[in-house]
Write an enzyme that holds these catalytic residues in place. Structure first.
Site, PDB file in Angstrom:
ATOM      1  N   HIS A 218      27.151  -3.790  12.216  1.00  0.00           N
ATOM      2  CA  HIS A 218      27.502  -3.038  11.472  1.00  0.00           C
ATOM      3  C   HIS A 218      28.947  -2.429  11.312  1.00  0.00           C
ATOM      4  O   HIS A 218      29.773  -3.710  11.628  1.00  0.00           O
ATOM      5  CB  HIS A 218      26.568  -2.098  11.707  1.00  0.00           C
ATOM      6  CG  HIS A 218      26.290  -1.021   9.941  1.00  0.00           C
ATOM      7  ND1 HIS A 218      27.504  -0.798   8.455  1.00  0.00           N
ATOM      8  CD2 HIS A 218      25.745   0.391   9.801  1.00  0.00           C
ATOM      9  CE1 HIS A 218      27.194  -0.572   8.031  1.00  0.00           C
ATOM     10  NE2 HIS A 218      25.808   0.729   8.537  1.00  0.00           N
ATOM     11  N   HIS A 257      27.181 -11.579   5.491  1.00  0.00           N
ATOM     12  CA  HIS A 257      26.862 -10.054   4.922  1.00  0.00           C
ATOM     13  C   HIS A 257      25.000 -10.811   4.871  1.00  0.00           C
ATOM     14  O   HIS A 257      24.228 -11.237   4.408  1.00  0.00           O
ATOM     15  CB  HIS A 257      27.443 -10.073   3.594  1.00  0.00           C
ATOM     16  CG  HIS A 257      27.493  -8.423   3.670  1.00  0.00           C
ATOM     17  ND1 HIS A 257      26.478  -7.702   2.759  1.00  0.00           N
ATOM     18  CD2 HIS A 257      28.466  -7.343   3.652  1.00  0.00           C
ATOM     19  CE1 HIS A 257      26.337  -6.873   3.214  1.00  0.00           C
ATOM     20  NE2 HIS A 257      27.777  -6.204   3.634  1.00  0.00           N
ATOM     21  N   ASP A 308      34.681  -5.967   7.195  1.00  0.00           N
ATOM     22  CA  ASP A 308      35.618  -5.981   8.412  1.00  0.00           C
ATOM     23  C   ASP A 308      36.802  -7.121   8.308  1.00  0.00           C
ATOM     24  O   ASP A 308      37.244  -6.214   9.183  1.00  0.00           O
ATOM     25  CB  ASP A 308      34.611  -5.383   8.900  1.00  0.00           C
ATOM     26  CG  ASP A 308      33.514  -4.525   8.708  1.00  0.00           C
ATOM     27  OD1 ASP A 308      34.074  -3.680   8.651  1.00  0.00           O
ATOM     28  OD2 ASP A 308      32.284  -5.107   8.640  1.00  0.00           O
TER      29      ASP A 308
HETATM   30  C1  LIG Z   1      25.968  -9.540   8.530  1.00  0.00           C
HETATM   31  C2  LIG Z   1      25.225  -9.985   9.846  1.00  0.00           C
HETATM   32  C3  LIG Z   1      24.096  -9.413  10.482  1.00  0.00           C
HETATM   33  C4  LIG Z   1      24.080 -10.492   8.119  1.00  0.00           C
HETATM   34  O1  LIG Z   1      22.518 -10.544   9.039  1.00  0.00           O
HETATM   35  P1  LIG Z   1      21.177 -11.095   8.641  1.00  0.00           P
HETATM   36  O2  LIG Z   1      21.288 -11.018   7.377  1.00  0.00           O
HETATM   37  O3  LIG Z   1      20.343 -11.258   9.944  1.00  0.00           O
HETATM   38  O4  LIG Z   1      21.738 -12.714   9.128  1.00  0.00           O
HETATM   39  P2  LIG Z   1      21.380 -13.619  10.119  1.00  0.00           P
HETATM   40  O5  LIG Z   1      21.752 -12.952  10.904  1.00  0.00           O
HETATM   41  O6  LIG Z   1      19.938 -14.440   9.802  1.00  0.00           O
HETATM   42  O7  LIG Z   1      22.267 -15.262   9.421  1.00  0.00           O
HETATM   43  C5  LIG Z   1      21.554 -16.212   8.838  1.00  0.00           C
HETATM   44  C6  LIG Z   1      22.612 -18.106   9.346  1.00  0.00           C
HETATM   45  O8  LIG Z   1      23.925 -17.235   9.398  1.00  0.00           O
HETATM   46  C7  LIG Z   1      24.499 -17.558  10.800  1.00  0.00           C
HETATM   47  N1  LIG Z   1      25.693 -16.366  10.771  1.00  0.00           N
HETATM   48  C8  LIG Z   1      25.568 -15.288  10.159  1.00  0.00           C
HETATM   49  N2  LIG Z   1      26.766 -14.448  10.305  1.00  0.00           N
HETATM   50  C9  LIG Z   1      27.392 -15.423  11.576  1.00  0.00           C
HETATM   51  C10 LIG Z   1      28.371 -15.382  11.820  1.00  0.00           C
HETATM   52  N3  LIG Z   1      29.318 -13.955  11.652  1.00  0.00           N
HETATM   53  N4  LIG Z   1      28.862 -16.238  12.510  1.00  0.00           N
HETATM   54  C11 LIG Z   1      28.646 -17.635  12.890  1.00  0.00           C
HETATM   55  N5  LIG Z   1      27.647 -17.491  12.605  1.00  0.00           N
HETATM   56  C12 LIG Z   1      26.729 -16.392  11.407  1.00  0.00           C
HETATM   57  C13 LIG Z   1      23.619 -16.469  11.996  1.00  0.00           C
HETATM   58  O9  LIG Z   1      23.285 -17.000  13.017  1.00  0.00           O
HETATM   59  C14 LIG Z   1      22.024 -17.522  10.532  1.00  0.00           C
HETATM   60  O10 LIG Z   1      22.078 -18.061  11.687  1.00  0.00           O
HETATM   61  P3  LIG Z   1      20.426 -19.652  11.448  1.00  0.00           P
HETATM   62  O11 LIG Z   1      19.641 -19.262  10.339  1.00  0.00           O
HETATM   63  O12 LIG Z   1      21.055 -21.165  11.661  1.00  0.00           O
HETATM   64  O13 LIG Z   1      20.266 -19.040  12.561  1.00  0.00           O
HETATM   65  C15 LIG Z   1      25.513 -10.711  10.407  1.00  0.00           C
HETATM   66  O14 LIG Z   1      26.227 -12.216   9.436  1.00  0.00           O
HETATM   67  C16 LIG Z   1      26.146 -11.010  11.293  1.00  0.00           C
HETATM   68  O15 LIG Z   1      26.338 -10.869  12.337  1.00  0.00           O
HETATM   69  N6  LIG Z   1      27.374 -11.163  11.353  1.00  0.00           N
HETATM   70  C17 LIG Z   1      28.919 -10.881  11.859  1.00  0.00           C
HETATM   71  C18 LIG Z   1      28.875  -9.473  12.485  1.00  0.00           C
HETATM   72  C19 LIG Z   1      29.252  -9.146  11.333  1.00  0.00           C
HETATM   73  O16 LIG Z   1      31.021  -9.108  10.704  1.00  0.00           O
HETATM   74  N7  LIG Z   1      28.771  -7.226  10.770  1.00  0.00           N
HETATM   75  C20 LIG Z   1      29.506  -6.135   9.529  1.00  0.00           C
HETATM   76  C21 LIG Z   1      28.938  -6.751   8.295  1.00  0.00           C
HETATM   77  S1  LIG Z   1      29.378  -6.189   7.111  1.00  0.00           S
END
Ligand SMILES: CC(C)(COP(=O)(O)OP(=O)(O)OC[C@H]1O[C@@H](n2cnc3c(N)ncnc32)[C@H](O)[C@@H]1OP(=O)(O)O)[C@@H](O)C(=O)NCCC(=O)NCCS
Length: 372
Positions: A218, A257, A308
């Site tokens: 987050h 996201h 971010d």
């Molecule tokens: C924002 C976030 C938590 C959303 O999570 P979510 O909706 O639960 O999505 P998931 O983590 O299940 O991701 C879906 C797929 O995309 C991939 N993915 C998502 N964000 C990714 C990232 N930043 N880098 C690499 N792969 C990513 C995941 O590995 C997953 O792949 P899979 O289906 O092969 O396992 C996630 O994108 C993330 O961790 N981003 C990095 C942290 C970040 O920037 N947070 C700020 C958000 S505003």
């Protein structure tokens, strides 16, 4: 975990009139106003007023609101003494969590301090809480937390450096505060609403929000993104490094996201600021590094930068230490959390979902003596 309901993804868990990403998840509006208009025309103070009081302020209301915020910057002496006692290596998010919680002991919610006043007080004095602690431990100085800078962005930069901020940097931080202010039922806002729904006090809900924002998935992502970007000296080096990380299935911070699927509408706005500020920064090459990372992430994963990612270099080019990036997010999101606490209270029902139980069937209890 059930892939469909895990993390409450896609579930609508309540009504709100504060903000929306739109039905398609492509836009962002605060009380109906586009984030693009707010970021180009407004200041953070207007946006905070809009969120907390429900309408954009007129000229007189804005002048009065800014005066009120300036008048609330003094910290209770007992709070300063608590900040002095915290370890120098405390995570700044823990400083804010503790500082807000302590303020709730000195000025608890009551007839004297009611919800909107607490929201204003927190917005006014959180920069002071953070930077009082910071200077006390970094430079052995007890700074004054009062000054005449009439924007939160200017106040933060003034307290950080002890001198009047450069206008371009002040406006860049101001815009970032507008973009970070509100985002419907994101994790920290939802946490604040859950706490509010138990009829707990205002400060407890804010502290829940701060604790939830701290994590790298987050709010902590802006610091994590900076750590990533600053590892690379050239775009080619970045390309190699990111490809290697993707091969290891690592998460690239600042990308992806939960609700946006094609792009984050806030990203292009802050990206322009990062680019403009890079022109005068000593390590302005980090902008080109960031752009290359953006390209690789799109080509390889179809993932886009979230707010971010370019906020990280925007803050960095303003000379802000990385460990203060997520606290800046708090300074802004306090306005959104406050609006949601007030809204939750207007039509409250305890938030208490149910779990899908996957544990053992009922079984015979084993007395301690028989447990081997
Ligand atoms: C924002 C976030 C938590 C959303 O999570 P979510 O909706 O639960 O999505 P998931 O983590 O299940 O991701 C879906 C797929 O995309 C991939 N993915 C998502 N964000 C990714 C990232 N930043 N880098 C690499 N792969 C990513 C995941 O590995 C997953 O792949 P899979 O289906 O092969 O396992 C996630 O994108 C993330 O961790 N981003 C990095 C942290 C970040 O920037 N947070 C700020 C958000 S505003």
């Amino acid at each position: 975990m059930n892939k469909k309901t895990g993390g409450l993804a896609g579930l609508i868990v309540g009504d709100t009139a504060i903000s929306t990403v739109g039905k398609e998840g492509l836009d962002l509006t605060y009380r109906g106003y586009s984030i693009h208009d707010l970021a180009s025309e407004s200041t953070f103070e207007e946006v905070a007023y809009l969120l907390i009081y429900g309408a954009l302020p007129n000229k007189t209301q804005l002048i009065d609101y800014k005066k009120k915020l300036i008048s609330l910057r003094e910290l209770p002496a007992e709070l300063k003494s608590i900040l002095e006692k915290l370890p120098a290596n405390t995570n700044p998010m823990d400083v804010l969590r503790t500082g807000c919680s302590a303020l709730g002991c000195f000025e608890p919610e009551s007839q004297q301090f009611h919800q909107q006043d607490i929201a204003d007080k927190l917005i006014a004095c959180v920069p002071g809480i953070l930077l009082y602690w910071y200077h006390f431990h970094q430079n052995g100085k007890s700074i004054s937390t009062t000054c005449n800078e009439d924007t939160i962005a200017g106040y933060f930069l003034y307290l950080l450096r002890g001198s009047k901020p450069n206008e371009e940097q002040r406006r860049a931080v101001d815009v970032s505060l507008i973009l970070y202010a509100e985002h419907e039922f994101n994790a920290s806002t939802f946490a604040a609403r859950v706490t509010t729904s138990t009829e707990s006090d205002f400060y407890s809900a804010i502290v829940s929000g701060i604790g939830t924002l701290r994590g790298p998935l987050h709010g902590g992502a802006n610091e994590a993104a900076m750590e990533l970007v600053s590892q690379f000296k050239t775009p080619d080096e970045a390309e190699k490094g990111i490809r290697a990380l993707l091969e290891k299935k690592a998460k690239i911070m600042g990308f992806g996201h939960r609700v946006y699927k094609i792009s984050d509408p806030r990203s292009d706005i802050i990206k322009k600021w990062s680019k403009a500020l890079s022109a005068n920064a000593k390590d302005g090459y980090l902008y080109a590094v960031s752009e290359r990372i953006e390209k690789i992430m799109w080509d390889e994963k179809h993932l886009f930068p979230n707010l971010d990612f370019y906020s990280a270099t925007t803050y960095h080019f303003c000379g802000i230490p990385t460990q203060l990036f997520t606290p800046l997010f708090v300074m802004s999101r306090l306005s959104g959390w406050s609006a949601h606490i007030i809204e939750q209270r207007e039509d409250n029902r305890l938030i208490r979902p149910e779990a899908n139980y996957i544990g053992p069937e009922p079984r015979a209890y084993i007395p301690l003596i028989d447990r081997g």
